[in-house]
Design a protein around this motif. Structure first.
Motif, short mmCIF file in Angstrom:
data_model
loop_
_atom_site.label_atom_id
_atom_site.label_comp_id
_atom_site.label_asym_id
_atom_site.label_seq_id
_atom_site.Cartn_x
_atom_site.Cartn_y
_atom_site.Cartn_z
N ALA A 157 54.21 33.68 46.77
CA ALA A 157 54.24 33.69 48.22
C ALA A 157 54.18 35.13 48.72
CB ALA A 157 55.53 33.03 48.71
N GLU A 158 53.58 35.31 49.90
CA GLU A 158 53.46 36.66 50.45
C GLU A 158 54.62 36.90 51.42
OE1 GLU A 158 51.54 38.44 49.03
OE2 GLU A 158 49.93 37.18 48.25
N PRO A 159 55.56 37.76 51.06
CA PRO A 159 56.74 37.97 51.89
C PRO A 159 56.45 38.85 53.10
CG PRO A 159 56.83 39.42 49.98
CD PRO A 159 55.60 38.55 49.83
N PHE A 160 57.01 38.47 54.24
CA PHE A 160 56.94 39.27 55.46
C PHE A 160 55.50 39.61 55.84
CE2 PHE A 160 60.88 40.71 53.17
CZ PHE A 160 61.75 39.95 53.92
N GLY A 161 54.56 38.74 55.50
CA GLY A 161 53.17 38.97 55.85
C GLY A 161 52.46 39.99 55.00
N ILE A 162 53.10 40.45 53.92
CA ILE A 162 52.49 41.44 53.04
C ILE A 162 51.52 40.73 52.09
CG2 ILE A 162 52.90 43.06 51.15
CD1 ILE A 162 55.56 43.72 52.43
N VAL A 163 50.32 41.22 51.98
CA VAL A 163 49.35 40.72 51.01
C VAL A 163 49.49 41.57 49.77
CG1 VAL A 163 46.93 40.28 50.53
CG2 VAL A 163 47.81 39.99 52.85
N SER A 164 49.81 40.95 48.64
CA SER A 164 50.17 41.69 47.43
C SER A 164 49.10 42.67 46.99
CB SER A 164 50.50 40.72 46.30
OG SER A 164 49.38 39.92 45.98
N GLY A 165 47.85 42.32 47.18
CA GLY A 165 46.80 43.21 46.74
C GLY A 165 46.55 44.37 47.68
N ALA A 166 47.19 44.32 48.86
CA ALA A 166 46.91 45.32 49.89
C ALA A 166 47.83 46.53 49.81
CB ALA A 166 47.02 44.70 51.28
N ILE A 167 48.89 46.44 49.05
CA ILE A 167 49.82 47.57 48.94
C ILE A 167 49.95 47.98 47.49
CG2 ILE A 167 51.10 46.79 50.95
CD1 ILE A 167 53.36 45.97 49.03
N GLY A 168 50.29 49.26 47.28
CA GLY A 168 50.51 49.77 45.95
C GLY A 168 51.94 49.56 45.51
N ILE A 169 52.21 49.91 44.27
CA ILE A 169 53.54 49.68 43.72
C ILE A 169 54.59 50.55 44.42
CG2 ILE A 169 53.25 51.37 41.85
CD1 ILE A 169 54.86 49.41 40.07
N ALA A 170 54.21 51.77 44.82
CA ALA A 170 55.16 52.64 45.51
C ALA A 170 55.56 52.06 46.86
CB ALA A 170 54.58 54.04 45.67
N SER A 171 54.60 51.48 47.57
CA SER A 171 54.91 50.85 48.87
C SER A 171 55.78 49.61 48.69
CB SER A 171 53.62 50.50 49.59
OG SER A 171 52.89 51.65 49.95
N ALA A 172 55.53 48.85 47.63
CA ALA A 172 56.37 47.68 47.34
C ALA A 172 57.79 48.12 47.04
CB ALA A 172 55.79 46.90 46.17
N PHE A 173 57.93 49.22 46.31
CA PHE A 173 59.24 49.78 45.99
C PHE A 173 59.96 50.19 47.28
CE2 PHE A 173 61.59 53.79 45.11
CZ PHE A 173 62.55 53.32 44.24
N THR A 174 59.26 50.90 48.17
CA THR A 174 59.84 51.32 49.44
C THR A 174 60.28 50.12 50.26
OG1 THR A 174 58.50 53.34 49.51
CG2 THR A 174 59.37 52.55 51.59
N ALA A 175 59.45 49.08 50.30
CA ALA A 175 59.78 47.88 51.07
C ALA A 175 61.03 47.20 50.54
CB ALA A 175 58.60 46.91 51.06
N CYS A 176 61.19 47.19 49.21
CA CYS A 176 62.39 46.59 48.61
C CYS A 176 63.64 47.33 49.05
CB CYS A 176 62.29 46.62 47.08
SG CYS A 176 61.14 45.42 46.38
N ILE A 177 63.57 48.66 49.04
CA ILE A 177 64.72 49.45 49.47
C ILE A 177 65.05 49.16 50.93
CG2 ILE A 177 65.65 51.78 49.73
CD1 ILE A 177 63.73 52.68 47.53
#
Length: 284
Positions: free
Chosen positions: A2-22
């Protein structure tokens, strides 16, 4: 996935995913149903966030696309990214549960949340320090712009933390960086110990880290116990305790030192305790 908070998994890099988790750790509040336990629950969330940021710092997530391993495969990096995205899914699920609960709650139910003003002074100090330690590792601006949401059920928090821990276990297994992890957790423990001068506060962190961050739990326990040196003989050069290089900024580890049965023979040289900067102990 599932795509959380409207984020498309392929559209962001791992660093941005890390930042979003924090980011997401900062959006959670606790409903009045938690009672005074909300304070220890807040510390538990802080432990999980601190563990995540320690891993990110240890693999240099913002600057190293290989995450500290030059032999890392694209599949392994994708697994780490997927784990971070799954953490976002977990947060999105808790937000959904909160919204559904509020929609079905009766008029008599208290939907208000605790704030920092409701915390004991010692907990406020710990919360602020742990939050600061984590956020100083967030080198990018906030990725998500969300409204806060409240947890109203202990079972929801329990599930959230258990699943986050499993995902952290997974990414640490693929990209472990043990030496960096130990260095950073010692810095954390030293900073927390410097901010909180009593063992009771440190005990709260040790308890909160149980089942969430074994490395922090172990390190804080060592801080509480201090260093003990028993039946040591120096025939040549010897160092017992910790040594800190000139660029060490984390303060001292260890609440106290206990010595018993220490002998330095003729021609021997020994250091018991910590070394902070300056000339190296082993340099003549």
């Amino acid at each position: 996935m599932a795509e959380p908070f409207g984020i498309v998994s392929g559209a962001i890099g791992i660093a941005s995913a890390f930042t979003a988790c924090i980011d997401c750790f900062g959006y959670i509040h606790f409903g009045r149903q938690f009672g005074r336990d909300f304070q220890t629950n807040q510390l538990a969330l802080n432990c999980a966030r601190l563990r995540l940021t320690r891993w990110g710092e240890s693999v240099n997530i913002y600057d190293d696309p290989k995450l500290g391993r030059q032999d890392a495969t694209a599949a392994e990096i994708q697994l780490a990214k997927d784990a971070l995205l799954q953490i976002l899914v977990l947060f999105a699920d808790t937000k959904s549960i909160s919204q559904k609960y509020k929609l079905t709650a009766t008029a008599r139910e208290d939907l208000s949340v605790y704030s920092t003003d409701d915390m004991d002074p010692k907990i406020i100090v710990l919360d602020n320090k742990m939050r600061a330690l984590a956020l100083q590792r967030q080198k990018k601006t906030q990725f998500l712009k969300l409204t806060s949401w409240a947890l109203y059920h202990r079972s929801t928090l329990k599930d959230l933390l258990e699943q986050i821990v499993l995902l952290l276990d997974e990414i640490e297994k693929i990209f472990p960086e043990p030496h960096a992890q130990v260095k950073f957790v010692q810095q954390e423990a030293a900073e927390i110990g410097k901010e909180t001068s009593d063992k009771q506060s440190l005990q709260l962190v040790e308890d909160a880290a149980t089942g969430i961050d074994s490395l922090l739990q172990k390190t804080v326990k060592e801080v509480i116990a201090g260093h003990q040196y028993l039946n040591i003989t120096f025939g040549g050069k010897g160092l017992a305790g910790d040594a800190f290089s000139d660029d060490w900024k984390g303060g001292a580890i260890g609440a106290s030192h206990k010595f018993d049965g220490v002998e330095v023979k003729e021609g021997g040289k020994g250091l018991l305790g910590n070394k902070y900067g300056g000339k190296d102990f082993f340099d003549d």
